[in-house]
Design an enzyme around this catalytic site. Structure first.
Site, PDB file in Angstrom:
ATOM      1  N   ASP A 171       0.811  -1.220   0.000  1.00 26.70           N
ATOM      2  CA  ASP A 171       0.000   0.000   0.000  1.00 26.70           C
ATOM      3  C   ASP A 171       0.845   1.271   0.000  1.00 26.70           C
ATOM      4  OD1 ASP A 171      -2.226  -1.767   0.339  1.00 26.70           O
ATOM      5  OD2 ASP A 171      -1.851  -1.761   2.497  1.00 26.70           O
TER       6      ASP A 171
ATOM      7  N   GLY B 118     -11.574  -8.553   7.225  1.00 23.50           N
ATOM      8  CA  GLY B 118     -12.899  -9.156   7.235  1.00 23.50           C
ATOM      9  C   GLY B 118     -13.922  -8.480   8.115  1.00 23.50           C
TER      10      GLY B 118
ATOM     11  N   ASN C 134     -16.863   0.525   4.749  1.00 22.65           N
ATOM     12  CA  ASN C 134     -15.664   0.184   5.507  1.00 22.65           C
ATOM     13  C   ASN C 134     -14.664   1.321   5.410  1.00 22.65           C
ATOM     14  OD1 ASN C 134     -13.941  -1.328   7.079  1.00 22.65           O
ATOM     15  ND2 ASN C 134     -13.284  -2.689   5.435  1.00 22.65           N
ATOM     16  N   ALA C 135     -14.308   1.916   6.535  1.00 21.42           N
ATOM     17  CA  ALA C 135     -13.447   3.096   6.567  1.00 21.42           C
ATOM     18  C   ALA C 135     -11.971   2.711   6.555  1.00 21.42           C
ATOM     19  CB  ALA C 135     -13.764   3.957   7.789  1.00 21.42           C
ATOM     20  N   ILE C 136     -11.494   2.274   5.381  1.00 26.33           N
ATOM     21  CA  ILE C 136     -10.066   2.032   5.186  1.00 26.33           C
ATOM     22  C   ILE C 136      -9.657   2.599   3.834  1.00 26.33           C
ATOM     23  CG2 ILE C 136     -10.136  -0.063   6.607  1.00 26.33           C
ATOM     24  CD1 ILE C 136      -9.710  -1.666   4.022  1.00 26.33           C
ATOM     25  N   ASP C 137      -8.370   2.503   3.514  1.00 27.10           N
ATOM     26  CA  ASP C 137      -7.819   2.895   2.212  1.00 27.10           C
ATOM     27  C   ASP C 137      -8.134   4.342   1.851  1.00 27.10           C
ATOM     28  OD1 ASP C 137      -6.984   0.295   2.168  1.00 27.10           O
ATOM     29  OD2 ASP C 137      -8.289  -0.351   0.540  1.00 27.10           O
TER      30      ASP C 137
ATOM     31  N   SER D 290     -13.557  -0.131   1.123  1.00 31.25           N
ATOM     32  CA  SER D 290     -13.122  -1.485   0.825  1.00 31.25           C
ATOM     33  C   SER D 290     -14.298  -2.434   0.957  1.00 31.25           C
ATOM     34  CB  SER D 290     -12.023  -1.899   1.810  1.00 31.25           C
ATOM     35  OG  SER D 290     -11.800  -3.289   1.753  1.00 31.25           O
ATOM     36  N   PHE D 291     -14.543  -3.213  -0.073  1.00 37.19           N
ATOM     37  CA  PHE D 291     -15.592  -4.235  -0.035  1.00 37.19           C
ATOM     38  C   PHE D 291     -16.891  -3.617   0.495  1.00 37.19           C
ATOM     39  CE2 PHE D 291     -11.976  -6.645  -0.976  1.00 37.19           C
ATOM     40  CZ  PHE D 291     -12.372  -7.886  -1.444  1.00 37.19           C
ATOM     41  N   TRP D 292     -17.671  -4.337   1.288  1.00 38.18           N
ATOM     42  CA  TRP D 292     -18.925  -3.841   1.833  1.00 38.18           C
ATOM     43  C   TRP D 292     -19.739  -3.156   0.731  1.00 38.18           C
ATOM     44  CZ3 TRP D 292     -20.194  -5.282   6.847  1.00 38.18           C
ATOM     45  CH2 TRP D 292     -19.168  -5.946   7.528  1.00 38.18           C
TER      46      TRP D 292
ATOM     47  N   GLU E 228     -11.592  -1.954  -3.758  1.00 40.14           N
ATOM     48  CA  GLU E 228     -10.993  -1.202  -2.652  1.00 40.14           C
ATOM     49  C   GLU E 228      -9.874  -0.318  -3.172  1.00 40.14           C
ATOM     50  OE1 GLU E 228      -9.610  -4.059   0.177  1.00 40.14           O
ATOM     51  OE2 GLU E 228      -8.300  -5.075  -1.233  1.00 40.14           O
TER      52      GLU E 228
END
Length: 283
Positions: free
Chosen positions: A3, A79, A115-118, A135-137, A168
């Protein structure tokens, strides 16, 4: 490294990557990289309270605006969407002159459908900062930021999704009349078996709709290929763009099938076709 996010300051390029404390590396030529410390000496206390005692902070994104360097990063577990995006700033990237000040969580996602990432920051044509993430979701989201770097209530917008949810690592770049939304599709982090690939769509408006070369909306699963696996380098993804003068580069990680699937930083020249679509010089 996983990343990567890169920026140029003075005569050096800086790259930040997933890991304990978020490692910093520097280079004068984008080829040889030297370790230059870390953003944090220990996991911020708010992360432990809000998410848990994670062993790494994910997907840092570095940008410069408002007279400061801004670093957004994620804390989560695979996950789950018990995730938060944090924010830190510094006046200088040189370790001798600058020190990172952590401002804590800016957005968390537990109990939501996203999803609170990236995270990735993009500056629009009016000079306003926005945060794209996800991400996903339910896919990728966009939210306006204040001058201090906090989300503006009521501005959350969906910009991309897939029926499989396997999308994502967004990155938005502005070039000419278009915003380009880069994203990683499919499976990361499985070594040489990773099926990650870098895809793109574009829009004349930051909030979309983003469409691919065939006109399919990214909200409907669309996306045009930028880079996929080769014989040796597998699962390219989690990419960002770096502009240096007139040159553009695609910065991403990939897995080396000739070295037991070890992950590595990859830097590829990025060109733009006559039709305005990006073409990576990878793998």
């Amino acid at each position: 490294m996983h990343d990567p996010s890169a920026i140029k300051a003075g005569d050096l390029y800086y790259v930040f990557s997933t890991g304990a404390g978020i490692a910093i590396r520097t280079s004068a030529d984008l080829t040889r990289w030297d370790l230059a410390g870390a953003v944090f000496s220990a996991t911020p206390e708010w992360v432990v309270s809000a998410v848990g005692d994670v062993d790494a902070l994910w997907a840092p994104d570095v940008s410069y605006w408002g007279g400061l360097y801004h670093l957004y990063y994620a804390a989560s577990y695979f996950g789950t969407n018990r995730s938060c995006i944090g924010h830190a700033t510094t006046a200088a990237l040189d370790a001798a002159e600058g020190r990172w000040v952590d401002h804590g969580a800016v957005i968390c996602s537990e109990g939501t459908d996203y999803n609170a990432i990236d995270p990735n920051v993009v500056i629009d044509e009016r000079g306003t900062a926005w945060l794209v993430f996800g991400s996903f979701w339910s896919g990728l989201k966009l939210v306006q930021l204040t001058q201090e770097g906090d989300p503006v209530d009521g501005t959350l917008t969906a910009i991309a999704a897939r029926p499989s949810t396997a999308i994502e690592a967004p990155f938005v770049a502005r070039r000419g009349e278009h915003y380009y939304l880069f994203a990683s599709f499919d499976t990361c982090c499985a070594g040489a078996s990773s099926t990650y690939k870098i895809m793109v769509g574009r829009s004349r408006a930051l909030a979309g709709p983003y469409v691919d070369r065939l006109g399919t909306r990214m909200l409907d699963g669309g996306g045009s290929r930028v880079l996929t696996s080769g014989a040796r380098w597998r699962g390219p993804g989690s990419n960002g763009l770096l502009r240096a003068g007139e040159s553009w580069y695609n910065i991403y990680h990939s897995y080396d099938a000739d070295a037991d699937g070890m992950f590595a930083l990859r830097v590829a020249e990025l060109s733009w076709g006559a039709d305005g679509w990006p073409e990576s010089g990878g793998p």
